[in-house]
Write an enzyme that holds these catalytic residues in place. Structure first.
Site, short mmCIF file in Angstrom:
data_model
loop_
_atom_site.label_atom_id
_atom_site.label_comp_id
_atom_site.label_asym_id
_atom_site.label_seq_id
_atom_site.Cartn_x
_atom_site.Cartn_y
_atom_site.Cartn_z
N TYR A 119 -0.76 -0.47 10.28
CA TYR A 119 -1.61 -1.07 9.10
C TYR A 119 -0.79 -0.74 8.18
CZ TYR A 119 -3.81 -1.19 4.07
OH TYR A 119 -3.71 -1.52 2.66
N SER B 65 1.03 -1.20 0.32
CA SER B 65 -0.20 -0.09 -0.48
C SER B 65 0.80 1.33 0.21
CB SER B 65 -0.86 0.34 1.59
OG SER B 65 -1.80 1.82 1.87
#
Length: 166
Positions: A154, A141
């Site tokens: 995350y 990501s």
């Protein structure tokens, strides 16, 4: 009690040459509900592949559990063949400011987003080496570069996965 189930969404032969494995995720409420939802979603996904003429197989597995993953990979290799392509796509995000996030919540994100790709990759690599080829694709990501106040776990996990991939 199993807190989170990861679904191995689909295994299929790609153009009769490669066995493709993609991990994905599924949320539920209770252990039994999770199993029913997971199996239902897998069955629905498999049906859509079969409509397109793709011979697909579905498996449900907690990809954070190394023994379960090893068992599932052995089953896939027995039923379908050696996995040629693995896409580690399973992931979760908890949008909680770091000061409000518990260590348990942080660990859960790290377990699913970083440890699970390691576990699944480790399970498929020996057969890839024996066969002489294979591909592993880890879905990262832009948060691995940027990070944000509400996605610290995350961002840390995806940053770690990016480095594991390199």
């Amino acid at each position: 009690m199993l807190v989170y189930i990861q679904v191995i969404e689909v295994v299929y032969k790609f153009k009769d040459l490669n066995t493709f494995l993609k991990t994905d995720r599924d949320d539920g409420i209770t252990d039994q509900t999770k199993k029913e939802i997971s199996k239902g979603l897998v069955d629905k996904g498999i049906a859509s592949y079969k409509e397109e003429g793709i011979d697909a197989h579905g498996y449900v597995c907690d990809v954070t559990n190394e023994a379960a993953v090893n068992e599932m990979v052995a089953r896939i290799e027995s039923e379908v063949g050696v996995i040629d392509i693995l896409v580690n796509n399973a992931g979760i995000i908890k949008r909680i400011p770091m000061c409000d996030m518990t260590a348990e919540q942080f660990r859960q994100v790290i377990d699913v987003d970083l440890n699970a790709p390691f576990i699944v990759s480790k399970a498929v690599i020996p057969s890839m080496i024996k066969k002489g080829h294979g591909k592993i694709i880890n879905i990262c990501s832009m948060m691995s570069e940027l990070g944000r106040e509400t996605v610290s776990a995350y961002a840390a996990a995806k940053g770690g996965l990016k480095m594991l991939t390199r």
